[in-house]
Scaffold this motif. Structure first.
Motif, PDB file in Angstrom:
ATOM      1  N   PRO A  14       0.680  10.217  -0.549  1.00  0.00           N
ATOM      2  CA  PRO A  14       0.859   9.257  -1.648  1.00  0.00           C
ATOM      3  C   PRO A  14       1.334   7.879  -1.179  1.00  0.00           C
ATOM      4  N   TRP A  15       2.217   7.848  -0.196  1.00  0.00           N
ATOM      5  CA  TRP A  15       2.711   6.558   0.302  1.00  0.00           C
ATOM      6  C   TRP A  15       1.592   5.758   0.953  1.00  0.00           C
ATOM      7  N   LEU A  16       0.648   6.445   1.569  1.00  0.00           N
ATOM      8  CA  LEU A  16      -0.485   5.738   2.177  1.00  0.00           C
ATOM      9  C   LEU A  16      -1.350   5.050   1.129  1.00  0.00           C
ATOM     10  N   SER A  17      -1.340   5.574  -0.100  1.00  0.00           N
ATOM     11  CA  SER A  17      -2.141   4.957  -1.162  1.00  0.00           C
ATOM     12  C   SER A  17      -1.639   3.558  -1.519  1.00  0.00           C
ATOM     13  N   LEU A  18      -0.404   3.237  -1.131  1.00  0.00           N
ATOM     14  CA  LEU A  18       0.138   1.910  -1.445  1.00  0.00           C
ATOM     15  C   LEU A  18      -0.571   0.799  -0.679  1.00  0.00           C
ATOM     16  N   PHE A  19      -1.344   1.143   0.347  1.00  0.00           N
ATOM     17  CA  PHE A  19      -2.151   0.134   1.031  1.00  0.00           C
ATOM     18  C   PHE A  19      -3.199  -0.456   0.094  1.00  0.00           C
ATOM     19  N   PHE A  20      -3.486   0.234  -1.002  1.00  0.00           N
ATOM     20  CA  PHE A  20      -4.467  -0.225  -1.974  1.00  0.00           C
ATOM     21  C   PHE A  20      -3.830  -0.947  -3.162  1.00  0.00           C
ATOM     22  N   MET A  21      -2.529  -1.145  -3.104  1.00  0.00           N
ATOM     23  CA  MET A  21      -1.815  -1.849  -4.171  1.00  0.00           C
ATOM     24  C   MET A  21      -1.323  -3.180  -3.610  1.00  0.00           C
ATOM     25  N   LYS A  22      -1.369  -4.221  -4.425  1.00  0.00           N
ATOM     26  CA  LYS A  22      -0.913  -5.544  -3.995  1.00  0.00           C
ATOM     27  C   LYS A  22       0.593  -5.527  -3.748  1.00  0.00           C
ATOM     28  N   LYS A  23       1.042  -6.358  -2.803  1.00  0.00           N
ATOM     29  CA  LYS A  23       2.466  -6.425  -2.465  1.00  0.00           C
ATOM     30  C   LYS A  23       3.325  -6.769  -3.672  1.00  0.00           C
ATOM     31  N   GLU A  24       2.834  -7.679  -4.518  1.00  0.00           N
ATOM     32  CA  GLU A  24       3.595  -8.064  -5.708  1.00  0.00           C
ATOM     33  C   GLU A  24       3.764  -6.875  -6.650  1.00  0.00           C
ATOM     34  N   GLU A  25       2.715  -6.055  -6.761  1.00  0.00           N
ATOM     35  CA  GLU A  25       2.782  -4.876  -7.625  1.00  0.00           C
ATOM     36  C   GLU A  25       3.737  -3.832  -7.052  1.00  0.00           C
ATOM     37  N   ILE A  26       3.728  -3.690  -5.742  1.00  0.00           N
ATOM     38  CA  ILE A  26       4.662  -2.751  -5.105  1.00  0.00           C
ATOM     39  C   ILE A  26       6.096  -3.194  -5.383  1.00  0.00           C
ATOM     40  N   ARG A  27       6.363  -4.495  -5.211  1.00  0.00           N
ATOM     41  CA  ARG A  27       7.701  -5.010  -5.494  1.00  0.00           C
ATOM     42  C   ARG A  27       8.073  -4.823  -6.964  1.00  0.00           C
ATOM     43  N   ARG A  28       7.109  -5.029  -7.835  1.00  0.00           N
ATOM     44  CA  ARG A  28       7.394  -4.915  -9.262  1.00  0.00           C
ATOM     45  C   ARG A  28       7.700  -3.480  -9.677  1.00  0.00           C
TER      46      ARG A  28
END
Length: 159
Positions: A14-28
């Motif tokens: 699941p953590w690897l899927s964050l490569f497909f999310m924008k940095k701003e969205e991860i921070r949000r």
């Protein structure tokens, strides 16, 4: 597939899927993920203490905490918020569908594999598992709104 591969996959993939999310969205959405982790840790620990369930296969150094609490659940919360935040009924329907999948398919599969054992089958079959799950997801949504400043009072300029 061995149980160790399963529990490690529930943590890492699941953590690897964050490569497909924008940095701003991860921070949000990271505060929502952290809140999900903390509250799930409490729920799992209470369930272990009440002898509702127990974890028999896990990754070191975790003992009673199954790895999906730190992998699948927080990252799923981030993705769900990404696509549903601001549309409560969509969020609610998605959470009910995913919770039903989790309770009726994934939990029994983990139980059969001997990874996460339900000691009180009546709790799993009853309405209480849904009451607990829905309450938890409502708290997560309210927390997300609070983080987004939805409950903040407007400041009055005193000039």
């Amino acid at each position: 597939m061995t149980n160790q591969v399963i529990v490690w996959s529930m943590l890492i993939l699941p953590w690897l899927s964050l490569f497909f999310m924008k940095k701003e969205e991860i921070r949000r959405w990271m505060p929502v993920a952290l809140f999900t982790m903390v509250t799930n840790t409490i729920i799992i620990d209470i369930g272990v203490g009440l002898k509702l369930w127990e974890t028999r296969v896990n990754i070191f150094p975790l003992d009673q905490m199954i790895s999906f609490v730190y992998g699948v659940l927080p990252i799923a919360a981030m993705w769900i918020f990404k696509f549903t935040y601001g549309r409560f009924w969509l969020y609610f329907v998605i959470e009910i569908l995913l919770s039903t999948l989790f309770i009726r398919v994934i939990h029994p599969w983990l139980h059969r594999r001997g990874i996460f054992i339900w000691l009180n089958q009546d709790f799993l079959k009853g309405i209480w598992i849904y009451v607990m799950t829905i309450t938890h997801y409502l708290l997560i949504y309210l927390y997300g709104m609070w983080q987004d400043g939805k409950f903040a009072r407007p400041h009055k300029n005193r000039s």
